[in-house]
Design an enzyme around this catalytic site. Structure first.
Site, mmCIF file in Angstrom:
data_model
loop_
_atom_site.group_PDB
_atom_site.id
_atom_site.type_symbol
_atom_site.label_atom_id
_atom_site.label_comp_id
_atom_site.label_asym_id
_atom_site.label_seq_id
_atom_site.Cartn_x
_atom_site.Cartn_y
_atom_site.Cartn_z
ATOM 1 N N LYS A 165 0.855 -1.148 0.047
ATOM 2 C CA LYS A 165 0.283 0.128 -0.216
ATOM 3 C C LYS A 165 0.913 1.430 0.004
ATOM 4 O O LYS A 165 1.527 1.535 1.020
ATOM 5 C CB LYS A 165 -1.049 0.191 1.039
ATOM 6 C CG LYS A 165 -2.037 1.196 1.192
ATOM 7 C CD LYS A 165 -2.470 1.611 2.443
ATOM 8 C CE LYS A 165 -1.399 2.646 3.037
ATOM 9 N NZ LYS A 165 -1.265 3.873 2.175
ATOM 10 N N GLU A 208 9.674 1.666 10.695
ATOM 11 C CA GLU A 208 10.711 2.653 10.710
ATOM 12 C C GLU A 208 9.852 4.081 10.819
ATOM 13 O O GLU A 208 9.141 4.359 9.889
ATOM 14 C CB GLU A 208 11.190 2.525 9.248
ATOM 15 C CG GLU A 208 12.497 3.635 9.057
ATOM 16 C CD GLU A 208 12.263 5.051 8.656
ATOM 17 O OE1 GLU A 208 12.252 5.868 9.367
ATOM 18 O OE2 GLU A 208 12.175 4.966 7.296
ATOM 19 N N CYS A 216 12.667 11.500 7.413
ATOM 20 C CA CYS A 216 12.826 11.156 8.691
ATOM 21 C C CYS A 216 14.183 11.155 9.233
ATOM 22 O O CYS A 216 14.266 11.283 10.279
ATOM 23 C CB CYS A 216 12.278 9.735 8.917
ATOM 24 S SG CYS A 216 12.974 8.462 7.469
ATOM 25 N N GLU A 262 9.698 16.362 14.973
ATOM 26 C CA GLU A 262 9.887 16.529 13.470
ATOM 27 C C GLU A 262 9.284 17.828 12.939
ATOM 28 O O GLU A 262 8.101 18.118 13.022
ATOM 29 C CB GLU A 262 9.506 15.502 12.657
ATOM 30 C CG GLU A 262 10.491 14.214 12.739
ATOM 31 C CD GLU A 262 10.088 13.148 11.650
ATOM 32 O OE1 GLU A 262 11.217 12.709 11.126
ATOM 33 O OE2 GLU A 262 9.064 12.694 11.776
#
Length: 460
Positions: A156, A232, A266, A362
């Protein structure tokens, strides 16, 4: 069937439409993967390797077309996109080579009379869930080891960037991959599709790249059936500049670590810790480089493209506005174009307090907040005062000191005097709430294998 409209975030124009698939399609994909699994698992490693190597060659053949496709649906610059295609293709080549080196152990049990035989078997049908920020590399980094191990997969991709996934699937078919081994499901209802996969007893693996918040939800679902999980997740990478650093190298590394893919990575440098004695000079050099960045559509040759969505633009804008209201100052900023896309100017922030809110999560945008330091122990305490631990960067003229600082950073990967940590031959992954498991290297193959042990009676 309803469709998903894929829009260019630089122009807001529709690029294409893809099927908006649902739970029935998700189950059909598992049907195909489950049916294909026995034959694919029995396929000779050499043959699996040859298919992966052919896919590597095909990606390089179509590099220009794939880069343009990535730029159109993701918005990143053509330079970034072409670099991503090359990087993504390398995962197919690396795991083509790993497929024929599966490894194993054979030995005598300490008590005697028994031989121990250890091999590795494919875990089974794998559900792969990938994000929008690297629409090619995040796929090949999962599909490559899954196929090398002998697993079949249902994939996906992000709803924002499904076109690259479909293009890679076509290349795999051209490379000789049998039908049903990899099936792409495009959907706007990720939770329903992935939830159906995790509830299906035939799915034995989930590999996810995305936010920590979503990762926690998937892990809770995976726990119900004890599904093998690789995660992750988010990052909050520190970029440390010591007083003895080569500032030219540090600035060059900072430009890569911060602005690759417009900061939407990331592993992007999220917090800059610069020694007070070199901070003024570093900011001046770094800021000059930032101001020279061109911002705009990839088709126009810009260095920095748009953010992925209007929501992302609002979030980054609020983050910077909040930092300025709390006392930070914009020292340098690039110009933005008068275009309808989701553009935010590359920005350098100074006078950032060590406990500023902008340092906590982030940013996922082209913003570089800079904190100054003098006490190394206090700086490292600030660096590690986060629930994340994916990547970090250290610059020092003394290599032994740089390595010592790198070892002190609580992260799965640390760049020492370089602004890039990703490599197909290296184990990619984080610690703390930045994830579970590793991608790339031999570790990436093992994520899709189960250890199988035979205890063999052996005549004295």
């Amino acid at each position: 069937m309803s469709t998903i409209v894929v829009a260019d975030p630089a122009t807001l124009e529709a690029v294409a439409e893809v099927p908006d698939q649902g739970v029935a399609d998700a189950r059909a994909a598992v049907d195909a993967a489950h049916a294909a699994f026995p034959a694919w698992a029995r396929t000779a490693p050499r043959h699996r390797s040859e298919i992966l190597h052919r896919a590597f060659e095909l990606m390089l053949r179509d590099r220009a077309e794939l880069a343009e496709l990535i730029s159109r649906e993701n918005g990143k610059s053509l330079t970034d996109a072409a670099g991503e295609v090359t990087y993504a293709a390398e995962f197919f080549r690396w795991f083509a080579e790993e497929a024929v080196r599966p490894g194993g152990e054979y030995g005598e049990a300490p008590a005697g009379g028994v031989r121990t035989l250890v091999t590795h078997r494919p875990v089974g049908v794998a559900a792969l869930v990938t994000p929008w920020n690297f629409p090619a590399a995040m796929i090949t980094r999962k599909v490559g080891p899954a196929l090398a191990a002998g697993c079949t997969a249902v994939l996906k991709p992000a709803a924002e960037t499904p076109l690259t996934a479909l293009a890679i699937a076509e290349l795999l078919t051209e490379a000789g991959l049998p039908g049903g081994v990899v099936t792409v499901v495009t959907t706007s209802d990720a939770s329903a599709v992935v939830g159906a996969w995790l509830a299906d007893q035939r799915v034995r693996k989930i590999s996810f790249t995305g936010s920590t918040a979503v990762g926690r939800v998937l892990l809770r679902h995976a726990a119900d059936r004890v599904v093998n999980s690789s995660m992750e997740l988010g990052g909050n990478a520190p970029f440390i500049v010591a007083e003895d650093a080569d500032l030219d190298a540090a600035v060059a590394g900072a430009m890569i670590a911060k602005f690759r893919n417009g900061g939407q990575a990331c592993t992007a440098a999220n917090r800059f810790y610069v020694h007070a004695t070199v901070a003024e000079e570093f900011v001046a050099r770094f800021g000059t480089a930032v101001e020279k960045l061109t911002v705009g559509a990839a088709a126009g040759g810009a260095d920095i493209g748009p953010l992925i969505s209007a929501q992302a633009l609002r979030r980054v804008t609020r983050t910077v506005d909040g930092a300025v209201a709390a006392g930070a100052r914009i020292s340098h900023q690039a110009a933005t174009p008068s275009l309808p896309g989701h553009f935010y100017p590359p920005t350098v922030l100074v006078d950032v307090a060590p406990d500023a809110e902008i340092l906590q999560d982030e940013i996922f945008g082209p913003v570089a907040p800079i904190v100054t330091w003098t006490d190394e122990a206090a700086m490292l305490e600030q660096v590690n005062a986060t629930e994340y631990g994916l990547a970090g960067y250290v610059y020092s003229g003394d290599l032994s000191r740089a390595i010592r600082l790198g070892e002190a950073v609580e992260a799965g990967m640390v760049g020492i005097n370089r602004g890039l940590v990703s490599d197909p031959s290296a184990p990619f992954g984080g610690v703390k709430q930045s994830g579970l498991g590793r991608e790339g290297a031999r570790d990436g193959l093992r994520e899709f294998q189960e250890t199988h042990y035979l205890s063999v009676a052996w005549p004295a």
